[in-house]
Design an enzyme around this catalytic site. Structure first.
Site, PDB file in Angstrom:
ATOM      1  N   LYS A  88       0.846  -1.199   0.000  1.00  0.00           N
ATOM      2  CA  LYS A  88       0.000   0.000   0.000  1.00  0.00           C
ATOM      3  C   LYS A  88       0.879   1.247   0.000  1.00  0.00           C
ATOM      4  O   LYS A  88       1.899   1.296   0.684  1.00  0.00           O
ATOM      5  CB  LYS A  88      -0.905  -0.023   1.233  1.00  0.00           C
ATOM      6  CG  LYS A  88      -1.919   1.108   1.313  1.00  0.00           C
ATOM      7  CD  LYS A  88      -2.818   0.908   2.530  1.00  0.00           C
ATOM      8  CE  LYS A  88      -3.887   1.966   2.636  1.00  0.00           C
ATOM      9  NZ  LYS A  88      -4.809   1.705   3.783  1.00  0.00           N
TER      10      LYS A  88
ATOM     11  N   SER B 125      -9.406   1.488   2.529  1.00  0.00           N
ATOM     12  CA  SER B 125      -8.505   2.228   1.655  1.00  0.00           C
ATOM     13  C   SER B 125      -7.343   1.384   1.123  1.00  0.00           C
ATOM     14  O   SER B 125      -6.535   1.858   0.337  1.00  0.00           O
ATOM     15  CB  SER B 125      -7.931   3.430   2.403  1.00  0.00           C
ATOM     16  OG  SER B 125      -7.148   3.016   3.513  1.00  0.00           O
TER      17      SER B 125
ATOM     18  N   SER C 178     -10.129  -0.435   6.819  1.00  0.00           N
ATOM     19  CA  SER C 178      -9.458  -0.286   5.525  1.00  0.00           C
ATOM     20  C   SER C 178      -8.887  -1.575   4.950  1.00  0.00           C
ATOM     21  O   SER C 178      -8.550  -1.620   3.769  1.00  0.00           O
ATOM     22  CB  SER C 178      -8.334   0.753   5.633  1.00  0.00           C
ATOM     23  OG  SER C 178      -8.873   2.038   5.812  1.00  0.00           O
TER      24      SER C 178
END
Length: 433
Positions: free
Chosen positions: A69, A146, A170
C-alpha cells in the site's frame, strides 16, 4: 440488493481467482489465467516491477509476491498517499519500512507499490486521481478501501500478499468485498516504522491473502511471538448480523456455522452483544479520528487544499476546531467501549459478525455515500475503538458478490485467530465438514 433475493453460500459461487492447491499460494510469477502486472494499468499500481524489490534472502515467504500500500516506505521510492500533489513533494525514501523489510527478509519479493484511497481515507476503493482498481470477485463493483490496490492485486492474482493498513475497516472492507482473507492485528503489535499515519490511535499495518495458510505465515513474520490462549468458543452475534442486508443474514450465519463445524469449535448464538452501543462508539471514533487526521495532515492540507478531493478535504478539516467537550466525551466513550468489549471477549473467545453490511457497491455516489459508509463504520468500529485483532474470511455470496465474516478476539489473540484456519484451504459448504 433486494431482501427478496436470497444469497447462496460463497462456496457455491466461483472463486475470485482459480482455486489454489496446497502449496500453490506462493507462486512467484504471474500465472497464465491472470493478467501480467502491467496489464491492469494505473488503477492498481503506482509503481510496478518484475519484481520492484527482490527478496533479501530465502525464507518462509519465498516465492510470494507483495503489493505494498502506498503509505509504506519502499527504499528509493517516494510515498504517494493516493494523491499526486503529495507524491510530487515527497522525497525518495532512504530505507524500507519495518514491515516491508521483514517481508523481504522472510523471502518475499515486492512486486509493486499499489494505490490507496486518497490520504488512506475511504472505504470504497475509488480514488478521484487514479481511478478504481478492479474487483474480479464482483466485476463492475468497487474493491473496497482504503487498502484497495493491494486487495485488488491479490484478488487478481498479481500478488500473493497485500500489505495494507486498517484504521476503521481499511483492510476488512476490501477483504470482504473481494472474497479474501485479512488480518487487522492487535493495535500496536505490528511494526509501523516507515508507515505514514492517518489517525495513530487506530492505525495498524494489516495484510490480505487468498489463502489462510499464507495469512498465517505472514502473521508469524510480522508479529512478535507471544503466547496466546487458543480460541475455545465463538459467539455468534445475532444482533450484529441484524445490521447486514436482510438477504445476507441467514447465509452469513450459515457460513459461520459451517466454519465452526469445520474447525470443531463451539458456536454460541447471543442476541445482545454490542449492537446497541455501536452508533455511539462510531461517533466517538469519528471525533477522535478527525482530530488526529487534522494533527497529522492539517498543515499540508492548508497549502494543498485545491489538490485534494472535496470529500477528503472536508473529512480532514473537520478536526481543525474540534470542541474540547466533544473530545472529552469521545475519549470517555472509547474508554467505556474498551471495558465493555473486554468483558464480552475474554481470552479464548471470538465474536463472529458480518465484515460489511452489504456486498461491494458499484462505483458512484451510492457506493461512496453517507448511508453505506455509516452502516459499514458501525459494523467495523468495535475492533478499532478497542484495538482488537480481527480475522476476516470468506462468508456468503450475494448476486452482487462476496461478503465476508469477521472474527474479533481479545488483544494479543492474533495467532489464536489465524492458526486454526491454516490447515483449511477452501471455504466450507454450510452443513458439511
Amino acid at each position: 440488493m433486494s431482501a427478496q433475493q436470497p444469497s447462496p453460500s460463497v462456496a457455491d459461487a466461483p472463486p475470485p481467482v482459480r482455486p489454489l492447491r496446497d502449496g500453490d499460494d506462493t507462486a512467484g510469477a504471474p500465472r497464465g489465467d491472470v493478467p501480467a502486472p502491467g496489464e491492469t494499468g494505473a488503477s492498481v499500481w503506482r509503481v510496478v516491477g518484475d519484481p520492484l524489490v527482490a527478496a533479501a534472502r530465502e525464507g518462509v515467504l519465498s516465492g510470494s509476491r507483495v503489493a505494498v500500500k502506498d503509505v509504506f516506505a519502499v527504499a528509493g521510492h517516494a510515498i504517494g498517499m493516493g494523491n499526486p500533489a503529495w507524491l510530487r513533494g515527497a522525497p525518495a525514501e532512504p530505507a524500507h519500512s519495518t514491515a516491508v523489510r521483514a517481508l523481504l527478509r522472510a523471502g518475499a519479493d515486492v512486486t509493486g507499490i499499489a494505490h490507496t484511497d486518497e490520504l488512506a481515507y475511504g472505504l470504497s476503493g475509488s480514488n478521484s486521481h487514479y481511478g478504481t482498481p478492479p474487483n474480479p470477485a464482483a466485476p463492475g463493483r468497487v474493491p473496497g478501501g482504503s487498502s484497495s490496490g493491494p486487495a485488488s492485486a491479490v484478488a487478481l492474482g498479481l500478488a500473493d500478499i497485500g500489505l495494507g493498513t486498517d484504521t476503521a475497516g481499511s483492510t476488512r472492507v476490501p477483504a470482504s468485498y473481494c472474497g479474501l482473507y485479512g488480518l487487522r492485528p492487535t493495535h500496536g503489535l505490528a511494526p509501523d516504522t516507515g508507515q505514514t499515519a492517518l489517525a495513530p490511535s487506530f492505525d495498524t499495518p494489516s495484510w490480505i491473502t487468498r489463502t489462510p495458510q499464507l495469512l498465517d505465515r505472514v502473521t508469524d513474520v510480522l508479529l512478535p511471538r507471544r503466547p496466546a490462549q487458543p480460541i475455545e468458543q465463538w459467539i455468534l452475534a445475532t444482533d450484529l448480523f441484524a445490521l447486514a442486508d436482510p438477504s445476507l443474514r441467514l447465509p452469513l450465519q450459515d457460513a459461520a456455522r459451517a466454519w465452526a463445524e469445520r474447525l470443531d469449535v463451539p458456536l454460541q448464538p447471543r442476541e445482545n452483544t454490542c449492537a446497541a452501543h455501536l452508533e455511539e462508539w462510531a461517533e466517538a471514533l469519528g471525533v477522535v479520528q478527525a482530530m488526529e487526521m487534522w494533527q497529522v495532515h492539517g498543515s499540508w492540507l492548508q497549502t494543498h487544499h485545491e489538490a485534494v478531493s472535496p470529500a477528503v478535504a472536508h473529512a480532514v478539516a473537520a478536526g481543525e476546531n474540534m470542541p474540547a467537550e466533544y473530545l472529552t466525551w469521545a475519549r470517555d466513550t472509547l474508554s467505556q467501549a474498551r471495558i465493555a468489549l473486554a468483558e464480552l471477549l475474554p481470552p479464548g473467545t471470538a465474536l463472529v459478525q458480518p465484515a460489511t453490511p452489504t456486498a461491494a457497491p458499484r462505483p458512484g455516489p451510492a457506493g461512496a455515500g453517507l448511508a453505506l459508509r455509516t452502516a459499514t463504520v458501525r459494523l467495523v468500529c468495535a475492533a478499532s475503538v478497542a484495538g482488537l485483532p480481527v480475522l476476516t474470511l470468506p462468508g456468503a455470496h450475494s448476486p452482487a458478490g462476496p461478503v465476508g465474516l469477521s472474527l474479533l478476539a481479545a488483544p494479543g489473540s492474533d495467532r489464536a485467530l489465524t492458526a486454526p484456519f491454516a490447515p483449511h484451504a477452501t471455504t466450507p459448504r454450510p452443513g458439511s465438514p
